[in-house]
Design a protein around this motif. Structure first.
Motif, mmCIF file in Angstrom:
data_model
loop_
_atom_site.group_PDB
_atom_site.id
_atom_site.type_symbol
_atom_site.label_atom_id
_atom_site.label_comp_id
_atom_site.label_asym_id
_atom_site.label_seq_id
_atom_site.Cartn_x
_atom_site.Cartn_y
_atom_site.Cartn_z
ATOM 1 N N PRO A 220 -56.128 44.704 -35.621
ATOM 2 C CA PRO A 220 -56.111 44.222 -34.243
ATOM 3 C C PRO A 220 -56.245 45.312 -33.179
ATOM 4 C CG PRO A 220 -53.887 44.290 -35.101
ATOM 5 C CD PRO A 220 -54.809 44.690 -36.228
ATOM 6 N N GLU A 221 -56.455 46.537 -33.574
ATOM 7 C CA GLU A 221 -56.512 47.633 -32.617
ATOM 8 C C GLU A 221 -57.732 47.512 -31.690
ATOM 9 O OE1 GLU A 221 -58.437 48.804 -36.441
ATOM 10 O OE2 GLU A 221 -56.458 48.068 -35.938
ATOM 11 N N ASP B 255 -54.376 33.144 -31.078
ATOM 12 C CA ASP B 255 -54.525 34.344 -30.254
ATOM 13 C C ASP B 255 -53.679 34.328 -28.990
ATOM 14 O OD1 ASP B 255 -56.034 35.890 -31.933
ATOM 15 O OD2 ASP B 255 -57.951 35.276 -31.085
ATOM 16 N N HIS C 116 -49.926 33.765 -36.026
ATOM 17 C CA HIS C 116 -50.903 33.730 -37.110
ATOM 18 C C HIS C 116 -50.173 33.437 -38.427
ATOM 19 C CE1 HIS C 116 -53.451 35.623 -34.147
ATOM 20 N NE2 HIS C 116 -54.477 35.609 -34.965
ATOM 21 N N ASP D 291 -58.931 36.100 -40.175
ATOM 22 C CA ASP D 291 -58.654 37.419 -39.598
ATOM 23 C C ASP D 291 -58.454 38.480 -40.679
ATOM 24 O OD1 ASP D 291 -59.021 36.950 -36.922
ATOM 25 O OD2 ASP D 291 -56.902 36.638 -36.470
ATOM 26 N N VAL E 182 -53.465 40.876 -40.741
ATOM 27 C CA VAL E 182 -52.711 39.704 -40.292
ATOM 28 C C VAL E 182 -51.438 39.617 -41.132
ATOM 29 C CG1 VAL E 182 -53.972 38.112 -41.797
ATOM 30 C CG2 VAL E 182 -52.913 37.231 -39.729
ATOM 31 N N LEU F 203 -51.463 37.390 -28.357
ATOM 32 C CA LEU F 203 -51.951 38.674 -27.853
ATOM 33 C C LEU F 203 -50.915 39.362 -26.973
ATOM 34 C CD1 LEU F 203 -55.665 37.856 -27.014
ATOM 35 C CD2 LEU F 203 -54.880 39.724 -28.465
ATOM 36 N N HIS G 36 -49.515 40.723 -31.778
ATOM 37 C CA HIS G 36 -50.782 40.096 -32.152
ATOM 38 C C HIS G 36 -50.969 40.072 -33.661
ATOM 39 C CE1 HIS G 36 -54.704 38.499 -31.837
ATOM 40 N NE2 HIS G 36 -55.344 39.610 -32.145
ATOM 41 N N ARG G 37 -51.448 38.933 -34.103
ATOM 42 C CA ARG G 37 -51.709 38.628 -35.508
ATOM 43 C C ARG G 37 -50.445 38.560 -36.367
ATOM 44 N NH1 ARG G 37 -57.298 41.533 -37.358
ATOM 45 N NH2 ARG G 37 -58.631 40.751 -35.703
ATOM 46 N N TYR H 68 -64.949 44.695 -36.941
ATOM 47 C CA TYR H 68 -64.102 44.535 -35.765
ATOM 48 C C TYR H 68 -64.661 43.387 -34.936
ATOM 49 C CZ TYR H 68 -67.880 47.364 -33.770
ATOM 50 O OH TYR H 68 -69.114 47.839 -33.408
ATOM 51 N N ASP H 69 -63.829 42.853 -34.036
ATOM 52 C CA ASP H 69 -64.316 41.761 -33.201
ATOM 53 C C ASP H 69 -65.441 42.278 -32.309
ATOM 54 O OD1 ASP H 69 -62.327 43.173 -31.516
ATOM 55 O OD2 ASP H 69 -62.772 41.573 -30.086
#
Length: 184
Positions: A99-100, A40, A52, A93, A112, A43, A47-48, A129-130
């Protein structure tokens, strides 16, 4: 997934090895935490994609694990843990969303990047989502065995991570409204 989910997953992944060779519990745990967080760092880049490696990471982690088995030392064990948990982070992931910042409004079909095939892997959305409720449940479930197997500073990391996980999950959907435009 949340950073805490990745850290707890990394620690849970190395926990069986720490049970077998407890003298390497510290290097395994340190390697797991570093490897779980490292992807991460992209970022601020793409990202990703930049750091990754959901497919190629396993190609790196496997020989490093073999080296740790043959030339068992603090450094080799920690390095194998870094490589394996970085791969685990990237691979997992794909089980989440994209990743939005607001995946409930603006969904992308990019989870990813697979550097081997040169294309994006589609999100599976097992964890939407996270910070989603299922992400928090997964994180807390992974933290439990870590607390049983490790002690010392690892317990402290988990003890700090658990409330962060819960608070983040409770506030996650509000965070996008509080995020300044220049961060999006």
């Amino acid at each position: 997934m949340m950073a805490t989910t990745h850290v707890f997953a990394g620690l849970a992944a190395v926990a069986p090895v720490a049970l077998v060779v407890p003298e390497f519990a510290g290097p395994l745990a340190l390697g797991a935490v570093v490897g779980a967080i490292a992807p991460d760092f992209d970022l601020v880049l793409e990202h990703r994609r930049t750091l990754h490696f959901p497919v190629a990471g396993l190609v790196i982690a496997t020989p490093l694990a073999a080296v740790a088995l043959v030339a068992t030392a603090t450094f080799t064990v920690a390095l194998a843990a870094v490589a394996f948990t970085a791969w685990l982070h990237a691979a997992s992931d794909a089980l989440g969303g994209g990743p939005e910042m607001d995946p409930w409004n603006d969904r992308t079909e990019r989870a990813v990047y697979d550097h081997v095939r040169g294309r994006w892997i589609e999100p599976r959305r097992v964890v939407r989502y996270d910070g989603a409720p299922e992400d928090a449940i997964l994180a807390l479930s992974l933290a439990a065995p870590v607390l049983v197997i490790f002690d010392g500073w690892v317990t402290a990391v988990v003890a700090v991570g658990v409330p962060i996980t819960v608070v983040y999950a409770l506030l996650r959907r509000r965070l996008t409204a509080w995020t300044p435009d220049w961060l999006e």
